[in-house]
Design an enzyme around this catalytic site. Structure first.
Site, PDB file in Angstrom:
ATOM      1  N   ASP A   1       0.832  -1.207   0.000  1.00  0.00           N
ATOM      2  CA  ASP A   1       0.000   0.000   0.000  1.00  0.00           C
ATOM      3  C   ASP A   1       0.866   1.255   0.000  1.00  0.00           C
ATOM      4  OD1 ASP A   1      -2.418   1.331  -0.028  1.00  0.00           O
ATOM      5  OD2 ASP A   1      -2.744   1.182   2.129  1.00  0.00           O
TER       6      ASP A   1
ATOM      7  N   HIS B   1       2.218   3.651  -8.943  1.00  0.00           N
ATOM      8  CA  HIS B   1       2.148   2.209  -9.234  1.00  0.00           C
ATOM      9  C   HIS B   1       3.371   1.777 -10.049  1.00  0.00           C
ATOM     10  CE1 HIS B   1      -1.744   2.203  -7.459  1.00  0.00           C
ATOM     11  NE2 HIS B   1      -2.334   2.874  -8.429  1.00  0.00           N
TER      12      HIS B   1
ATOM     13  N   LEU C   1      11.135 -20.275  -5.383  1.00  0.00           N
ATOM     14  CA  LEU C   1      10.250 -19.274  -4.783  1.00  0.00           C
ATOM     15  C   LEU C   1       8.894 -19.336  -5.476  1.00  0.00           C
ATOM     16  CD1 LEU C   1       9.528 -16.780  -3.057  1.00  0.00           C
ATOM     17  CD2 LEU C   1      10.519 -15.347  -4.850  1.00  0.00           C
TER      18      LEU C   1
HETATM   19  C1  IPE Z   1      -5.313  -2.977  -0.331  1.00  0.00           C
HETATM   20  O1  IPE Z   1      -5.026  -1.623  -0.407  1.00  0.00           O
HETATM   21  C2  IPE Z   1      -5.288  -3.588  -1.707  1.00  0.00           C
HETATM   22  C3  IPE Z   1      -3.973  -3.716  -2.326  1.00  0.00           C
HETATM   23  C4  IPE Z   1      -2.841  -3.376  -1.794  1.00  0.00           C
HETATM   24  C5  IPE Z   1      -3.965  -4.316  -3.651  1.00  0.00           C
HETATM   25  P1  IPE Z   1      -6.181  -0.530  -0.523  1.00  0.00           P
HETATM   26  O2  IPE Z   1      -5.502   0.783  -0.647  1.00  0.00           O
HETATM   27  O3  IPE Z   1      -7.132  -0.897  -1.606  1.00  0.00           O
HETATM   28  O4  IPE Z   1      -6.918  -0.686   0.875  1.00  0.00           O
HETATM   29  P2  IPE Z   1      -7.875   0.344   1.646  1.00  0.00           P
HETATM   30  O5  IPE Z   1      -8.884   0.834   0.646  1.00  0.00           O
HETATM   31  O6  IPE Z   1      -7.005   1.451   2.135  1.00  0.00           O
HETATM   32  O7  IPE Z   1      -8.446  -0.441   2.777  1.00  0.00           O
HETATM   33  C1  IPE Z   2      -1.673   0.186  -3.315  1.00  0.00           C
HETATM   34  O1  IPE Z   2      -1.433   1.552  -3.342  1.00  0.00           O
HETATM   35  C2  IPE Z   2      -1.782  -0.388  -4.690  1.00  0.00           C
HETATM   36  C3  IPE Z   2      -3.145  -0.809  -5.066  1.00  0.00           C
HETATM   37  C4  IPE Z   2      -4.177  -0.813  -4.261  1.00  0.00           C
HETATM   38  C5  IPE Z   2      -3.342  -1.250  -6.430  1.00  0.00           C
HETATM   39  P1  IPE Z   2      -2.614   2.599  -3.276  1.00  0.00           P
HETATM   40  O2  IPE Z   2      -2.948   3.001  -4.682  1.00  0.00           O
HETATM   41  O3  IPE Z   2      -3.750   2.080  -2.493  1.00  0.00           O
HETATM   42  O4  IPE Z   2      -1.921   3.803  -2.533  1.00  0.00           O
HETATM   43  P2  IPE Z   2      -2.609   4.838  -1.533  1.00  0.00           P
HETATM   44  O5  IPE Z   2      -3.236   4.039  -0.434  1.00  0.00           O
HETATM   45  O6  IPE Z   2      -3.637   5.597  -2.331  1.00  0.00           O
HETATM   46  O7  IPE Z   2      -1.482   5.690  -1.065  1.00  0.00           O
HETATM   47 MG    MG Z   3      -4.225   2.260  -0.519  1.00  0.00          MG
END
Ligand code: IPE
Ligand code: IPE
Ligand code: MG
Length: 233
Positions: free
Chosen positions: A13, A30, A124
């Site tokens: 995240d 990303h 792995l």
């Molecule tokens: C969880 O992160 C999903 C992934 C890392 C793929 P999110 O950013 O979607 O989670 P929430 O919305 O903060 O709970």
């Molecule tokens: C996690 O990073 C990646 C995915 C959920 C695909 P986020 O895109 O959720 O990053 P934040 O939480 O907005 O910083």
């Molecule tokens: Mg997120």
């Protein structure tokens, strides 16, 4: 406890926040996250952790703007396409869990190819959770169980039988769950499998996550006392 985790799962995240802090579009976060994936895969191979599960796209991430979702789908396909030869050479087996039938067809085809080309590897296991949701996984397991009962193949279940209907049927449960970017929640990841998993949360944003960060998490894990409901000296 001194042993290495056999299975590390990561909620990657913070890509969006990483980009926002730099005044960049979210997709740039990303793209930057790919570097961290490479570092972590490499590190797990080096250290000898045999299972790594990465939460890549959740069943709820479709709620994001179309541009971000489409960019992510393209990024996934392109990364799988370009990385598979190296993964194959390095003994990494790619396994995808989630509702793959809802993904763009080109991505489904790339997943099929990456899994097939790396199927004989076992150093792995790199498990990518794509369009994955813990609740969706449990529901699809229940549906399959209902079918099996109707066909007369099954008349009772226990924890082992139930586990065999999950996407993760051949995988050990995670020992260590890492979440980057500081949120203290599970976000529908591996709900069944993390019953006794150790949690490690770091404020580091995913694109900044390094091998050293991984080693720190593993060091902390080694200091934990896992009890599984029992008593430990
Ligand atoms: C969880 O992160 C999903 C992934 C890392 C793929 P999110 O950013 O979607 O989670 P929430 O919305 O903060 O709970
Ligand atoms: C996690 O990073 C990646 C995915 C959920 C695909 P986020 O895109 O959720 O990053 P934040 O939480 O907005 O910083
Ligand atoms: Mg997120």
């Amino acid at each position: 406890m001194d042993s290495l985790p056999k299975h590390i799962a990561i909620i990657m995240d913070g890509n969006g926040r990483w980009a926002q802090q730099r005044g960049l579009p979210r997709l740039e976060g990303h793209f930057a996250g790919v570097g961290a994936v490479r570092r972590v895969v490499e590190a797990c191979r080096d250290i000898g952790v045999p299972y790594l599960t990465l939460y890549t796209f959740s069943t709820e991430n479709w709620r994001r703007p179309k541009e971000e979702v489409e960019g992510l789908m393209l990024l996934l396909r392109e990364q799988l396409r370009s990385q598979t030869p190296e993964l194959k050479e390095k003994g990494v087996r790619v396994i995808v869990i989630g509702k793959r039938e809802e993904l763009p067809l080109e991505l489904q085809e790339q997943i099929r190819q990456s899994e097939e080309e790396t199927a004989s590897n076992s150093d792995l296991h790199l498990i990518l959770a794509i369009n994955y949701g813990g609740r969706a996984e449990i529901i699809q397991a229940c549906k399959k169980i209902i079918q099996a009962v109707k066909k007369g193949e099954l008349d009772d279940i226990d924890e082992n039988i139930f586990s065999a209907y999950l996407y993760t049927k051949d995988l050990p449960d995670p020992d260590l769950l890492i979440r980057t970017a500081g949120e203290k929640r599970v976000s529908n990841f591996l709900l069944w499998q993390i019953a006794y998993t150790e949690f490690y949360i770091t404020d580091t944003l995913w694109p900044d996550f390094t091998k050293e960060d991984l080693l720190l998490a593993i060091e902390e894990y080694k200091r934990r006392k896992r009890k599984f409901g029992g008593l430990v000296e």
